[in-house]
Design a protein around this motif. Structure first.
Motif, PDB file in Angstrom:
ATOM      1  N   ALA A  72     -32.147  -3.051 -16.456  1.00  0.00           N
ATOM      2  CA  ALA A  72     -32.399  -1.621 -16.233  1.00  0.00           C
ATOM      3  C   ALA A  72     -32.463  -0.876 -17.549  1.00  0.00           C
ATOM      4  O   ALA A  72     -33.347  -0.024 -17.760  1.00  0.00           O
ATOM      5  N   HIS A  73     -31.535  -1.191 -18.460  1.00  0.00           N
ATOM      6  CA  HIS A  73     -31.552  -0.525 -19.762  1.00  0.00           C
ATOM      7  C   HIS A  73     -32.799  -0.928 -20.567  1.00  0.00           C
ATOM      8  O   HIS A  73     -33.376  -0.095 -21.278  1.00  0.00           O
ATOM      9  N   ALA A  74     -33.198  -2.192 -20.460  1.00  0.00           N
ATOM     10  CA  ALA A  74     -34.399  -2.638 -21.163  1.00  0.00           C
ATOM     11  C   ALA A  74     -35.647  -1.939 -20.619  1.00  0.00           C
ATOM     12  O   ALA A  74     -36.563  -1.593 -21.376  1.00  0.00           O
ATOM     13  N   ALA A  75     -35.675  -1.719 -19.296  1.00  0.00           N
ATOM     14  CA  ALA A  75     -36.813  -1.007 -18.704  1.00  0.00           C
ATOM     15  C   ALA A  75     -36.868   0.429 -19.218  1.00  0.00           C
ATOM     16  O   ALA A  75     -37.948   0.941 -19.560  1.00  0.00           O
ATOM     17  N   LYS A  76     -35.709   1.081 -19.302  1.00  0.00           N
ATOM     18  CA  LYS A  76     -35.680   2.445 -19.832  1.00  0.00           C
ATOM     19  C   LYS A  76     -36.077   2.467 -21.301  1.00  0.00           C
ATOM     20  O   LYS A  76     -36.762   3.398 -21.751  1.00  0.00           O
ATOM     21  N   LEU A  77     -35.671   1.443 -22.039  1.00  0.00           N
ATOM     22  CA  LEU A  77     -36.069   1.369 -23.443  1.00  0.00           C
ATOM     23  C   LEU A  77     -37.586   1.226 -23.571  1.00  0.00           C
ATOM     24  O   LEU A  77     -38.216   1.910 -24.399  1.00  0.00           O
ATOM     25  N   ALA A  78     -38.175   0.357 -22.749  1.00  0.00           N
ATOM     26  CA  ALA A  78     -39.624   0.174 -22.791  1.00  0.00           C
ATOM     27  C   ALA A  78     -40.362   1.450 -22.405  1.00  0.00           C
ATOM     28  O   ALA A  78     -41.363   1.821 -23.037  1.00  0.00           O
ATOM     29  N   ILE A  79     -39.858   2.142 -21.378  1.00  0.00           N
ATOM     30  CA  ILE A  79     -40.485   3.399 -20.971  1.00  0.00           C
ATOM     31  C   ILE A  79     -40.349   4.439 -22.071  1.00  0.00           C
ATOM     32  O   ILE A  79     -41.292   5.185 -22.370  1.00  0.00           O
ATOM     33  N   GLY A  80     -39.177   4.503 -22.698  1.00  0.00           N
ATOM     34  CA  GLY A  80     -38.974   5.455 -23.791  1.00  0.00           C
ATOM     35  C   GLY A  80     -39.924   5.208 -24.947  1.00  0.00           C
ATOM     36  O   GLY A  80     -40.533   6.142 -25.480  1.00  0.00           O
ATOM     37  N   ILE A  81     -40.047   3.943 -25.351  1.00  0.00           N
ATOM     38  CA  ILE A  81     -40.968   3.615 -26.438  1.00  0.00           C
ATOM     39  C   ILE A  81     -42.405   3.943 -26.036  1.00  0.00           C
ATOM     40  O   ILE A  81     -43.185   4.481 -26.835  1.00  0.00           O
ATOM     41  N   THR A 145     -32.484   4.524 -13.907  1.00  0.00           N
ATOM     42  CA  THR A 145     -31.175   5.177 -14.000  1.00  0.00           C
ATOM     43  C   THR A 145     -30.431   5.120 -12.667  1.00  0.00           C
ATOM     44  O   THR A 145     -29.207   4.965 -12.635  1.00  0.00           O
ATOM     45  N   VAL A 146     -31.173   5.213 -11.563  1.00  0.00           N
ATOM     46  CA  VAL A 146     -30.567   5.187 -10.236  1.00  0.00           C
ATOM     47  C   VAL A 146     -29.899   3.838  -9.957  1.00  0.00           C
ATOM     48  O   VAL A 146     -29.031   3.748  -9.085  1.00  0.00           O
ATOM     49  N   VAL A 147     -30.290   2.799 -10.691  1.00  0.00           N
ATOM     50  CA  VAL A 147     -29.635   1.498 -10.544  1.00  0.00           C
ATOM     51  C   VAL A 147     -28.124   1.633 -10.712  1.00  0.00           C
ATOM     52  O   VAL A 147     -27.344   0.889 -10.099  1.00  0.00           O
ATOM     53  N   GLU A 148     -27.689   2.598 -11.510  1.00  0.00           N
ATOM     54  CA  GLU A 148     -26.269   2.786 -11.771  1.00  0.00           C
ATOM     55  C   GLU A 148     -25.556   3.580 -10.682  1.00  0.00           C
ATOM     56  O   GLU A 148     -24.345   3.801 -10.762  1.00  0.00           O
TER      57      GLU A 148
END
Length: 225
Positions: A72-81, A145-148
């Protein structure tokens, strides 16, 4: 999770492209009903994405440093980049475009043709337009983020509902304004459309860069701590 959802929802509701389209929808004949269809489809998309994530997680957040949590964090990182790269691309492209001269008669007729095309939009096509204009990258960041979310706590339900409402708030405010004071709302929306026409690109750049940097920074922190 709460801070991330709040920030993502705030950026989604301020993203200029759906706002511009919604202004045109409201300005069309039977615009209130078409705007209502747009709103319902927009809100339904957010709810559907959250529901899918909850079904996959069972409403229980994965343990920290576990593969699902890191994914989940890696997905957010990819989306952010991706948002940072897109914002920088828009910024560079805008700098290469020479300053536009004063609008000519042909420019005015082009805007009129766009308005006339929007006049032909039906209630169903307005709903479809909401699906097309949903900023799916930002919504994807919200889903990661909702994963959390821990649904054993009642506060999590309120947080998810607040995210959906916040991400819809700018469109909802325009719809309510149009219902309660159509004359004043029509003038205000016309002025808003004119302002966005001249400031759309800077607004897109700022929202993408700010959210992209936020997501990348938060994700790197979670992955490396």
């Amino acid at each position: 999770m709460l801070l991330d959802l709040f920030f993502i929802g705030l950026v989604i509701t301020l993203y200029p492209l759906p706002i511009m389209a919604f202004v045109l929808v409201l300005s069309a004949p039977r615009g209130v009903w078409k705007g209502f269809a747009f709103l319902l489809a927009w809100f339904a998309c957010l709810v559907a994405v959250i529901a899918v994530v909850i079904l996959l997680t069972g409403g229980e957040p994965p343990p920290p440093r576990s593969p699902p949590s890191d994914a989940a964090h890696a997905a957010k990182l990819a989306i952010g980049i991706g948002l940072v790269l897109y914002g920088e691309h828009r910024r560079r492209r805008r700098r290469k475009v020479p300053t536009s001269p004063a609008p000519s008669r042909s420019d005015t007729s082009g805007g009129g043709s766009l308005t006339s095309r929007m006049d032909q939009v039906t209630v169903w096509s307005a709903a479809g337009l909401a699906l097309l204009l949903q900023p799916w990258g930002m919504v994807g960041a919200g889903a990661a983020t909702v994963v959390e979310a821990d649904l054993s706590r009642s506060g999590s339900y309120l947080a998810l509902l607040a995210f959906c409402i916040l991400a819809t708030s700018s469109l909802l405010a325009m719809e309510l304004y149009m219902v309660c004071a159509p004359d004043r709302a029509g003038l205000a929306l016309t002025n808003l459309r004119a302002w966005l026409s001249g400031h759309k690109d800077p607004a897109v750049v700022v929202t993408c860069l700010v959210l992209g940097v936020w997501l990348a920074g938060r994700s790197l922190y979670e992955l490396t701590r």
